[in-house]
Design a protein around this motif. Structure first.
Motif, PDB file in Angstrom:
ATOM      1  N   GLY A  67      54.704  27.591  35.545  1.00 33.66           N
ATOM      2  CA  GLY A  67      54.909  26.593  34.499  1.00 33.66           C
ATOM      3  C   GLY A  67      53.761  25.606  34.404  1.00 33.66           C
ATOM      4  O   GLY A  67      53.605  24.923  33.386  1.00 33.66           O
ATOM      5  N   TYR A 102      56.202  35.415  26.221  1.00 32.73           N
ATOM      6  CA  TYR A 102      55.690  35.348  27.586  1.00 32.73           C
ATOM      7  C   TYR A 102      55.596  33.914  28.116  1.00 32.73           C
ATOM      8  O   TYR A 102      55.027  33.677  29.182  1.00 32.73           O
ATOM      9  CB  TYR A 102      54.320  36.022  27.666  1.00 32.73           C
ATOM     10  CG  TYR A 102      54.361  37.480  27.272  1.00 32.73           C
ATOM     11  CD1 TYR A 102      55.146  38.388  27.970  1.00 32.73           C
ATOM     12  CD2 TYR A 102      53.631  37.946  26.180  1.00 32.73           C
ATOM     13  CE1 TYR A 102      55.206  39.727  27.604  1.00 32.73           C
ATOM     14  CE2 TYR A 102      53.674  39.280  25.811  1.00 32.73           C
ATOM     15  CZ  TYR A 102      54.457  40.168  26.527  1.00 32.73           C
ATOM     16  OH  TYR A 102      54.500  41.491  26.159  1.00 32.73           O
ATOM     17  N   GLY A 103      56.155  32.968  27.378  1.00 34.92           N
ATOM     18  CA  GLY A 103      56.138  31.577  27.822  1.00 34.92           C
ATOM     19  C   GLY A 103      57.519  30.969  27.736  1.00 34.92           C
ATOM     20  O   GLY A 103      58.425  31.511  27.107  1.00 34.92           O
ATOM     21  N   ASN A 118      46.474  30.849  27.987  1.00 36.05           N
ATOM     22  CA  ASN A 118      47.227  30.527  26.781  1.00 36.05           C
ATOM     23  C   ASN A 118      46.502  30.925  25.493  1.00 36.05           C
ATOM     24  O   ASN A 118      47.096  30.925  24.423  1.00 36.05           O
ATOM     25  CB  ASN A 118      47.543  29.032  26.757  1.00 36.05           C
ATOM     26  CG  ASN A 118      48.364  28.615  27.957  1.00 36.05           C
ATOM     27  OD1 ASN A 118      49.454  29.117  28.175  1.00 36.05           O
ATOM     28  ND2 ASN A 118      47.816  27.709  28.756  1.00 36.05           N
ATOM     29  N   GLU A 175      61.524  33.595  31.254  1.00 38.58           N
ATOM     30  CA  GLU A 175      60.682  33.974  30.115  1.00 38.58           C
ATOM     31  C   GLU A 175      59.234  34.180  30.558  1.00 38.58           C
ATOM     32  O   GLU A 175      58.559  35.097  30.073  1.00 38.58           O
ATOM     33  CB  GLU A 175      60.776  32.907  29.031  1.00 38.58           C
ATOM     34  CG  GLU A 175      62.139  32.887  28.341  1.00 38.58           C
ATOM     35  CD  GLU A 175      62.341  31.673  27.461  1.00 38.58           C
ATOM     36  OE1 GLU A 175      63.052  31.795  26.437  1.00 38.58           O
ATOM     37  OE2 GLU A 175      61.814  30.589  27.793  1.00 38.58           O
ATOM     38  N   ARG A 176      58.763  33.357  31.495  1.00 37.40           N
ATOM     39  CA  ARG A 176      57.399  33.528  32.011  1.00 37.40           C
ATOM     40  C   ARG A 176      57.276  34.816  32.819  1.00 37.40           C
ATOM     41  O   ARG A 176      56.171  35.348  32.981  1.00 37.40           O
ATOM     42  CB  ARG A 176      56.984  32.322  32.855  1.00 37.40           C
ATOM     43  CG  ARG A 176      56.936  31.011  32.085  1.00 37.40           C
ATOM     44  CD  ARG A 176      56.204  29.940  32.860  1.00 37.40           C
ATOM     45  NE  ARG A 176      56.754  29.692  34.181  1.00 37.40           N
ATOM     46  CZ  ARG A 176      57.756  28.851  34.452  1.00 37.40           C
ATOM     47  NH1 ARG A 176      58.333  28.177  33.446  1.00 37.40           N
ATOM     48  NH2 ARG A 176      58.180  28.670  35.681  1.00 37.40           N
ATOM     49  N   ILE A 218      50.320  33.476  34.717  1.00 37.25           N
ATOM     50  CA  ILE A 218      51.256  33.814  33.641  1.00 37.25           C
ATOM     51  C   ILE A 218      52.694  33.475  34.036  1.00 37.25           C
ATOM     52  O   ILE A 218      53.554  33.236  33.186  1.00 37.25           O
ATOM     53  CB  ILE A 218      51.131  35.306  33.251  1.00 37.25           C
ATOM     54  CG1 ILE A 218      51.703  35.565  31.848  1.00 37.25           C
ATOM     55  CG2 ILE A 218      51.818  36.212  34.243  1.00 37.25           C
ATOM     56  CD1 ILE A 218      50.890  35.035  30.721  1.00 37.25           C
ATOM     57  N   THR A 219      52.977  33.399  35.330  1.00 37.47           N
ATOM     58  CA  THR A 219      54.343  33.105  35.775  1.00 37.47           C
ATOM     59  C   THR A 219      54.554  31.642  36.139  1.00 37.47           C
ATOM     60  O   THR A 219      55.701  31.223  36.351  1.00 37.47           O
ATOM     61  CB  THR A 219      54.709  33.972  36.998  1.00 37.47           C
ATOM     62  OG1 THR A 219      53.763  33.739  38.052  1.00 37.47           O
ATOM     63  CG2 THR A 219      54.699  35.453  36.643  1.00 37.47           C
ATOM     64  N   ASN A 272      51.104  28.192  32.377  1.00 39.30           N
ATOM     65  CA  ASN A 272      51.590  28.905  31.198  1.00 39.30           C
ATOM     66  C   ASN A 272      52.270  27.937  30.234  1.00 39.30           C
ATOM     67  O   ASN A 272      53.353  27.432  30.499  1.00 39.30           O
ATOM     68  CB  ASN A 272      52.577  30.001  31.637  1.00 39.30           C
ATOM     69  CG  ASN A 272      53.038  30.876  30.480  1.00 39.30           C
ATOM     70  OD1 ASN A 272      52.959  30.496  29.313  1.00 39.30           O
ATOM     71  ND2 ASN A 272      53.545  32.051  30.808  1.00 39.30           N
ATOM     72  N   LYS A 273      51.611  27.702  29.101  1.00 40.15           N
ATOM     73  CA  LYS A 273      52.155  26.831  28.042  1.00 40.15           C
ATOM     74  C   LYS A 273      52.363  27.610  26.743  1.00 40.15           C
ATOM     75  O   LYS A 273      52.355  27.046  25.652  1.00 40.15           O
ATOM     76  CB  LYS A 273      51.192  25.651  27.799  1.00 40.15           C
ATOM     77  CG  LYS A 273      50.808  24.876  29.048  1.00 40.15           C
ATOM     78  CD  LYS A 273      52.015  24.243  29.727  1.00 40.15           C
ATOM     79  CE  LYS A 273      51.593  23.457  30.974  1.00 40.15           C
ATOM     80  NZ  LYS A 273      52.785  22.907  31.700  1.00 40.15           N
ATOM     81  N   ARG A 274      52.580  28.893  26.872  1.00 40.00           N
ATOM     82  CA  ARG A 274      52.685  29.756  25.706  1.00 40.00           C
ATOM     83  C   ARG A 274      53.996  29.537  24.951  1.00 40.00           C
ATOM     84  O   ARG A 274      55.011  29.129  25.533  1.00 40.00           O
ATOM     85  CB  ARG A 274      52.573  31.224  26.131  1.00 40.00           C
ATOM     86  CG  ARG A 274      51.267  31.557  26.850  1.00 40.00           C
ATOM     87  CD  ARG A 274      51.201  33.026  27.234  1.00 40.00           C
ATOM     88  NE  ARG A 274      51.215  33.864  26.044  1.00 40.00           N
ATOM     89  CZ  ARG A 274      50.129  34.236  25.362  1.00 40.00           C
ATOM     90  NH1 ARG A 274      48.936  33.848  25.772  1.00 40.00           N
ATOM     91  NH2 ARG A 274      50.228  35.003  24.290  1.00 40.00           N
TER      92      ARG A 274
END
Length: 335
Positions: A162, A171-172, A117, A177-178, A159-160, A165-167
């Motif tokens: 949840g 890309y979050g 992140n 979206e991930r 990155i994929t 990935n807290k972006r």
């Protein structure tokens, strides 16, 4: 009815059987400037004539960051030659060869790992270009395909997921979206890929089978040609398996996912024998079966196991038919 020795064609690539040598990292074997040393290279060259349908390399680092780890890499034109040697040796023997691609330095359960992140959007775009460049180099090296490593809690898995990935950028967010990062990679690779080049993805499981199925469907829609299902984030997950299911949670996940997608699947993890793998193919539970430890124990695992494929496992000891010559064992029963 298909068997583990039935050919399969995906795009223009013909797999002579459904047996896969899974990607395995050989720790401690020398690499120089990202190029496999002689010992490691020879392991792949020596596997080329062992009647394997598909060999998938260990994860090659798409960035110079892999040099500090002493791992083989694929980010520079100087890396074409050693990969091409493996490709040509495999093709000479009718074996397909994929290169697995990974970005180093990220692991969900490693406290020293980098934070997914904290990367800026521009940094992620540069990493995306490194994946695409690596795939292009692999195509130059005449491989049959690449496998993006999105499992085992590493970079693409993070990155994929949840959980990691807290972006708040493109890309979050939601699952789709991930997956934007992977989508951009696949879109770019498809600009130079053709019917002789397969895009595979090693997918790590999620919190639930339902999300696994949604993820696999989404990956198929992105243009993935094959999917290789393994563990992910969380690193451990226990399912209520049917009493008659003789495999583990990871294989069960692969079998369930296969029912919902239209691309080829690879099942992996503790399958152990050709007979067990053959059951997965015969029941249409997987298109390929991947083995790791059996090849570490015996590089000629397929050749030595095939000699006994006409027999059931020993009716007395339940083991000898698949790993030793049980010709004198009175408990063996011919199929």
């Amino acid at each position: 009815m298909s068997s583990i020795f039935t050919k399969l064609k995906i795009k223009n690539v013909i797999f002579k059987n459904r047996i896969v040598m899974a990607p395995m990292v050989r720790f401690g074997q020398k690499c120089e400037n990202g190029i496999m040393g002689e010992e490691l290279l020879n392991e792949y060259l020596n596997a080329a004539d062992k009647e394997i349908g598909l060999i998938i390399s260990q994860a090659l680092c798409v960035s110079p960051n892999g040099l500090a780890l002493g791992r083989p890499c694929v980010y520079d034109e100087s890396h074409v030659e050693y990969i091409r040697k493996i490709s040509r040796a495999c093709h000479k023997n009718g074996t397909a060869f994929f290169v697995q691609l990974s970005y180093p330095g990220f692991a969900f359960n490693d406290k020293s790992s980098k934070d997914i992140n904290s990367l800026t959007t521009n940094e992620l775009k540069l990493i995306k270009e490194e994946f695409v460049n690596a795939a292009y180099i692999c195509k130059e090296a005449e491989v049959d395909g690449v496998e993006f490593h999105g499992a085992h809690t590493f970079f693409l898995n993070m990155i994929t997921s949840g959980k990691s990935n807290k972006r708040n950028d493109i890309y979050g967010g939601s699952l789709l979206e991930r997956l934007n990062f992977v989508k951009e990679i696949i879109d770019s690779v498809n600009r130079f890929s053709d019917d002789d080049f397969i895009i595979s993805y090693r997918m790590g499981w999620t919190d639930s089978l339902d999300e696994d199925i949604l993820t696999a469907k989404a990956l198929e829609n992105l243009g993935i040609n094959m999917i290789h299902i393994s563990s992910g984030i969380p690193s451990d997950r226990k399912l209520n398996l049917p009493n008659n299911f003789e495999f583990n949670d990871i294989v069960y996940t692969a079998c369930k996912v296969k029912k919902h997608i239209n691309i080829a699947t690879i099942a992996v993890n503790d399958i152990r024998t050709l007979k067990r793998g053959n059951e997965l193919i015969k029941t249409n539970s997987a298109n390929f079966v991947a083995y790791g430890k059996p090849f570490l124990a015996d590089p000629s695992f397929v050749l030595n196991s095939e000699k006994n494929m006409e027999y059931e496992s020993c009716l007395k000891c339940k083991t000898c038919a698949w790993f030793t010559d049980g010709s004198k064992c009175p408990g063996r029963k011919r199929l």
